[in-house]
Structures are given as C-alpha cells and as structure tokens.
Design a protein around this motif. Structure first.
Motif, PDB file in Angstrom:
ATOM      1  N   LEU A  20      54.427  53.398   8.149  1.00 12.60           N
ATOM      2  CA  LEU A  20      54.104  53.254   6.732  1.00 12.60           C
ATOM      3  C   LEU A  20      55.257  52.653   5.957  1.00 12.60           C
ATOM      4  O   LEU A  20      55.064  51.797   5.100  1.00 12.60           O
ATOM      5  N   CYS A  21      56.474  53.083   6.256  1.00 12.63           N
ATOM      6  CA  CYS A  21      57.642  52.518   5.571  1.00 12.63           C
ATOM      7  C   CYS A  21      57.781  51.041   5.882  1.00 12.63           C
ATOM      8  O   CYS A  21      58.113  50.244   5.016  1.00 12.63           O
ATOM      9  N   GLY A  22      57.511  50.648   7.109  1.00  6.95           N
ATOM     10  CA  GLY A  22      57.570  49.241   7.486  1.00  6.95           C
ATOM     11  C   GLY A  22      56.551  48.417   6.728  1.00  6.95           C
ATOM     12  O   GLY A  22      56.833  47.308   6.279  1.00  6.95           O
ATOM     13  N   MET A  23      55.347  48.955   6.549  1.00 10.70           N
ATOM     14  CA  MET A  23      54.311  48.234   5.809  1.00 10.70           C
ATOM     15  C   MET A  23      54.693  48.117   4.340  1.00 10.70           C
ATOM     16  O   MET A  23      54.461  47.088   3.713  1.00 10.70           O
ATOM     17  N   MET A  24      55.278  49.171   3.753  1.00 12.49           N
ATOM     18  CA  MET A  24      55.676  49.123   2.351  1.00 12.49           C
ATOM     19  C   MET A  24      56.782  48.092   2.156  1.00 12.49           C
ATOM     20  O   MET A  24      56.786  47.361   1.178  1.00 12.49           O
ATOM     21  N   THR A  25      57.715  48.016   3.090  1.00 11.63           N
ATOM     22  CA  THR A  25      58.783  47.034   2.994  1.00 11.63           C
ATOM     23  C   THR A  25      58.222  45.627   3.095  1.00 11.63           C
ATOM     24  O   THR A  25      58.604  44.741   2.332  1.00 11.63           O
ATOM     25  N   ALA A  26      57.285  45.410   3.995  1.00  6.75           N
ATOM     26  CA  ALA A  26      56.687  44.083   4.142  1.00  6.75           C
ATOM     27  C   ALA A  26      55.892  43.718   2.902  1.00  6.75           C
ATOM     28  O   ALA A  26      55.892  42.570   2.470  1.00  6.75           O
ATOM     29  N   ALA A  27      55.222  44.674   2.305  1.00  8.57           N
ATOM     30  CA  ALA A  27      54.403  44.407   1.127  1.00  8.57           C
ATOM     31  C   ALA A  27      55.270  44.093  -0.092  1.00  8.57           C
ATOM     32  O   ALA A  27      54.845  43.401  -0.990  1.00  8.57           O
ATOM     33  N   MET A  28      56.490  44.602  -0.119  1.00  2.19           N
ATOM     34  CA  MET A  28      57.363  44.401  -1.269  1.00  2.19           C
ATOM     35  C   MET A  28      58.506  43.438  -0.943  1.00  2.19           C
ATOM     36  O   MET A  28      59.579  43.541  -1.487  1.00  2.19           O
ATOM     37  N   ALA A  29      58.274  42.499  -0.033  1.00  2.00           N
ATOM     38  CA  ALA A  29      59.323  41.566   0.378  1.00  2.00           C
ATOM     39  C   ALA A  29      59.716  40.664  -0.784  1.00  2.00           C
ATOM     40  O   ALA A  29      58.859  40.166  -1.509  1.00  2.00           O
ATOM     41  N   ASP A  30      61.009  40.465  -0.961  1.00  2.00           N
ATOM     42  CA  ASP A  30      61.492  39.530  -1.965  1.00  2.00           C
ATOM     43  C   ASP A  30      61.186  38.112  -1.506  1.00  2.00           C
ATOM     44  O   ASP A  30      60.970  37.864  -0.331  1.00  2.00           O
ATOM     45  N   TRP A  31      61.171  37.167  -2.448  1.00  2.00           N
ATOM     46  CA  TRP A  31      60.841  35.798  -2.098  1.00  2.00           C
ATOM     47  C   TRP A  31      61.649  34.818  -2.928  1.00  2.00           C
ATOM     48  O   TRP A  31      62.254  35.188  -3.933  1.00  2.00           O
ATOM     49  N   THR A  32      61.675  33.572  -2.471  1.00  2.31           N
ATOM     50  CA  THR A  32      62.443  32.542  -3.156  1.00  2.31           C
ATOM     51  C   THR A  32      61.592  31.297  -3.359  1.00  2.31           C
ATOM     52  O   THR A  32      60.605  31.072  -2.662  1.00  2.31           O
ATOM     53  N   TYR A  33      62.010  30.505  -4.318  1.00  2.41           N
ATOM     54  CA  TYR A  33      61.448  29.169  -4.544  1.00  2.41           C
ATOM     55  C   TYR A  33      62.652  28.288  -4.850  1.00  2.41           C
ATOM     56  O   TYR A  33      63.269  28.419  -5.919  1.00  2.41           O
ATOM     57  N   GLY A  34      63.019  27.430  -3.918  1.00  3.54           N
ATOM     58  CA  GLY A  34      64.251  26.662  -4.082  1.00  3.54           C
ATOM     59  C   GLY A  34      65.422  27.618  -4.185  1.00  3.54           C
ATOM     60  O   GLY A  34      65.605  28.468  -3.326  1.00  3.54           O
ATOM     61  N   THR A  35      66.202  27.513  -5.261  1.00  3.05           N
ATOM     62  CA  THR A  35      67.343  28.404  -5.452  1.00  3.05           C
ATOM     63  C   THR A  35      66.989  29.635  -6.287  1.00  3.05           C
ATOM     64  O   THR A  35      67.846  30.467  -6.553  1.00  3.05           O
TER      65      THR A  35
END
Length: 96
Positions: free
Chosen positions: A10-25
């Motif tokens: 469950l913790c792994g799924m929560m981390t994947a669901a709340m992954a940070d993301w980028t667009y260029g810089t």
C-alpha cells in the motif's frame, strides 16, 4: 507477515500515485494533473474544472476546482495571470 507485506504494498502504491513530475526545468510536487491546455505560451495542467472568470486591472483571473500546475516560458512577456483553486493546490513555475 501478510499484514506487513500488505502495508509495504500500500505504501508503494501511495508513493507511485503521488510521484513528483517535471516539465523541462519546472518541478512539481504530487501527481501530474490529467488535463492540459496551452494559453499562448503558458502551459496549464489541471484536474477538475478550470475557467478564466474575469480580468482585473489587466490581470487574468482563473478559477479551478482541483490541482493546478502552471509553467511560464523563460522571459515571459504576456499578461499576468492569477490562479485560485477550490479543493486543490496551485503550483507555478518558470522555465530557466
């Protein structure tokens, strides 16, 4: 042991669901919103609804109902924009 494995899963799924993301810089915390639009050279991602509700002293007013992520290009020269969200966060970045 099964409960411990379930907790890690469950913790792994929560981390994947709340992954940070980028667009260029530009860097954003949390998951990337599902909808995207470009407003001139500005990129806007959002969940829920988003609409431009008015103009106040030359500043565009935008209101949404979920998370909003905005990316301005380097050396942006367009109109100022103000974003608010009911039920979400607003994150604004400028490309380097």
């Amino acid at each position: 042991m099964k409960r411990l494995m379930l907790l890690f899963a469950l913790c792994g799924m929560m981390t994947a669901a709340m992954a940070d993301w980028t667009y260029g810089t530009a860097y954003f915390q949390g998951s990337q919103p599902s909808k995207c639009l470009s407003h001139g050279t500005v990129m806007i991602w959002y969940d829920g609804e988003l609409k431009q509700t008015g103009l106040n002293g030359g500043v565009e007013i935008w209101e949404g109902t979920g998370d909003i992520c905005v990316v301005y290009p380097k050396n942006y020269r367009g109109p100022q924009m103000r974003f608010t969200s009911k039920g979400g966060t607003v994150q604004i970045q400028t490309l380097k």
